[in-house]
Enzyme design. Structure first.
Site, PDB file in Angstrom:
ATOM      1  N   ASP A 129       0.834  -1.201   0.000  1.00  0.00           N
ATOM      2  CA  ASP A 129       0.000   0.000   0.000  1.00  0.00           C
ATOM      3  C   ASP A 129       0.866   1.248   0.000  1.00  0.00           C
ATOM      4  OD1 ASP A 129      -2.609   1.523   0.467  1.00  0.00           O
ATOM      5  OD2 ASP A 129      -1.396   2.155   2.192  1.00  0.00           O
ATOM      6  N   TYR A 147       3.016  10.005   0.172  1.00  0.00           N
ATOM      7  CA  TYR A 147       4.134   9.435   0.908  1.00  0.00           C
ATOM      8  C   TYR A 147       5.456   9.819   0.238  1.00  0.00           C
ATOM      9  CZ  TYR A 147       0.406   6.527   2.880  1.00  0.00           C
ATOM     10  OH  TYR A 147      -0.750   6.078   3.480  1.00  0.00           O
ATOM     11  N   LYS A 168      -3.568   5.927  -3.751  1.00  0.00           N
ATOM     12  CA  LYS A 168      -4.618   6.837  -3.306  1.00  0.00           C
ATOM     13  C   LYS A 168      -4.714   8.054  -4.214  1.00  0.00           C
ATOM     14  CE  LYS A 168      -3.687   5.169   1.348  1.00  0.00           C
ATOM     15  NZ  LYS A 168      -2.444   4.444   1.074  1.00  0.00           N
ATOM     16  N   ASN A 182      -0.474   2.101  15.949  1.00  0.00           N
ATOM     17  CA  ASN A 182      -0.897   3.412  16.450  1.00  0.00           C
ATOM     18  C   ASN A 182       0.263   4.413  16.498  1.00  0.00           C
ATOM     19  OD1 ASN A 182      -3.304   1.756  18.249  1.00  0.00           O
ATOM     20  ND2 ASN A 182      -3.865   3.635  17.186  1.00  0.00           N
ATOM     21  N   SER A 183       0.886   4.630  15.342  1.00  0.00           N
ATOM     22  CA  SER A 183       1.993   5.581  15.180  1.00  0.00           C
ATOM     23  C   SER A 183       3.259   5.169  15.919  1.00  0.00           C
ATOM     24  CB  SER A 183       1.585   7.004  15.615  1.00  0.00           C
ATOM     25  OG  SER A 183       0.511   7.463  14.834  1.00  0.00           O
ATOM     26  N   ALA A 200       4.552  -0.560  18.824  1.00  0.00           N
ATOM     27  CA  ALA A 200       5.747  -1.245  18.333  1.00  0.00           C
ATOM     28  C   ALA A 200       6.875  -1.163  19.354  1.00  0.00           C
ATOM     29  CB  ALA A 200       6.200  -0.638  17.007  1.00  0.00           C
TER      30      ALA A 200
END
Length: 345
Positions: A59, A64, A86, A239-240, A244
């Protein structure tokens, strides 16, 4: 739904399309130098490792790295890879005075900037440019990027109508011509998804950060998607980054692309305590949790190196006992009604 080491196991066909997605995909925002510059050699190593490991869905978006991510993906992917990109922003040249080391979260980028435009002409132009950068005549999934009040504030209605009256028709035209396999929204909020379900016919929603181990605020939306026959791809499972890296070490800790509030840090810390009890890596739980929902056809995580690819594969293969998920639920760390993964194999 047990999660296995196979990244291509149980490919799922998106309703209303001919696109099949594996349960886990490769998020290419980091390849656009998200927050920091990434060397071309590192990018090439990451993509080679990903395809060798079994990743087959990638993706990306023009946003980006202002075309950089797409340009890097294009020559590296096998012809049979599934690709999503996108529309909603056009890339236009900047002046020398606008140059900066980091712009809109991306470092060391081309002398371009994204401008929101969801008109018919802009979406057609954006799609054509993405095809050129990706070296493809067809893009499997195209998402309308960042619609909604979270991004556009008081201009939300203007851009929504611009898309409904123009860009949406462009995507339908491209799909009818076989240039697109499936169409949807790629967003970080649920309200615009609910509006889309009421007003548009879509194949899929890419929802980032709202259905994760940390928060399940999108659970009612996923039920509505099931009723409407719309597939869901979960983005931002970390979540950003807070899921992680965790919060036991030194910060800063980020959530929703910003420094995390103390309430979020406390919740992640509580999840990490349960992870320690069961010897479960936090990242493994974060990747495996969203895939348990029957409406979720794929989970995509941003990866930037061969080492990160290897870690992701290891986390996906990590066997997690059912008691772990139940303990999280007992401690109020998971919504009581969301589906839980089956015991790992």
């Amino acid at each position: 739904m047990a999660v296995t080491a196979s990244l291509s196991d149980r490919p799922t066909r998106l309703i209303g399309s001919d696109v099949h997605l594996p349960p886990f995909g490769f998020g290419a925002a980091p390849l656009g130098n998200l927050y920091r510059a990434v060397a071309d050699t590192q990018v090439q190593g990451a993509l080679a490792a990903a395809q060798q490991a079994g990743f087959s869905y990638f993706d990306t978006a023009p946003h980006y790295g202002f075309g950089l991510s797409e340009n890097r993906l294009g020559p590296a992917l096998r012809a049979d890879a599934v690709v999503s990109s996108k529309v909603g922003r056009l890339l236009v040249p900047i002046s020398a005075a606008e140059r900066a080391e980091v712009r809109q979260g991306f470092a060391d980028t081309p002398d371009l900037k994204p401008v929101f435009d969801y008109t018919y002409e802009a979406v057609m132009a954006s799609f054509a440019s993405s095809c050129e950068r990706l070296r493809r005549e067809r893009i499997d999934i195209v998402y309308a990027h960042d619609l909604g009040a979270l991004t556009h504030g008081p201009d939300d209605e203007f851009y929504w109508q611009q898309f409904v009256e123009g860009g949406y028709r462009a995507l339908q035209t491209l799909k009818a011509a076989g240039r697109i396999g499936a169409i949807g929204l790629g967003v970080n909020e649920t309200a615009v998804c609910e509006r889309a379900l009421n007003e548009l016919t879509l194949d899929v929603l890419l929802l980032a950060g709202r259905y994760t181990l940390l928060e399940q605020s999108a659970a009612p939306l996923l039920d509505k998607c099931a009723a409407a026959g719309v597939s869901v791809v979960v983005g931002g499972p970390f979540n950003s980054g807070i899921l992680a890296r965790g919060v036991m070490g030194e910060g800063p800790h980020y959530y929703n692309y910003e420094p995390a509030p103390e309430s979020v840090i406390a919740r992640v810390r509580a999840i990490e305590v349960v992870c320690a009890e069961f010897a479960v890596p936090l990242s493994a739980a974060a990747l495996q949790f969203p895939a348990a929902h029957p409406q979720v056809v794929s989970v995509i995580a941003g990866l930037a190196s061969a080492a990160e690819v290897a870690s992701a594969k290891r986390w996906l293969a990590h066997a997690i006992p059912a008691a772990f998920w139940q303990r999280l639920r007992e401690r109020g760390l998971l919504d009581p009604d969301v589906p839980l993964p089956a015991a790992g194999c």
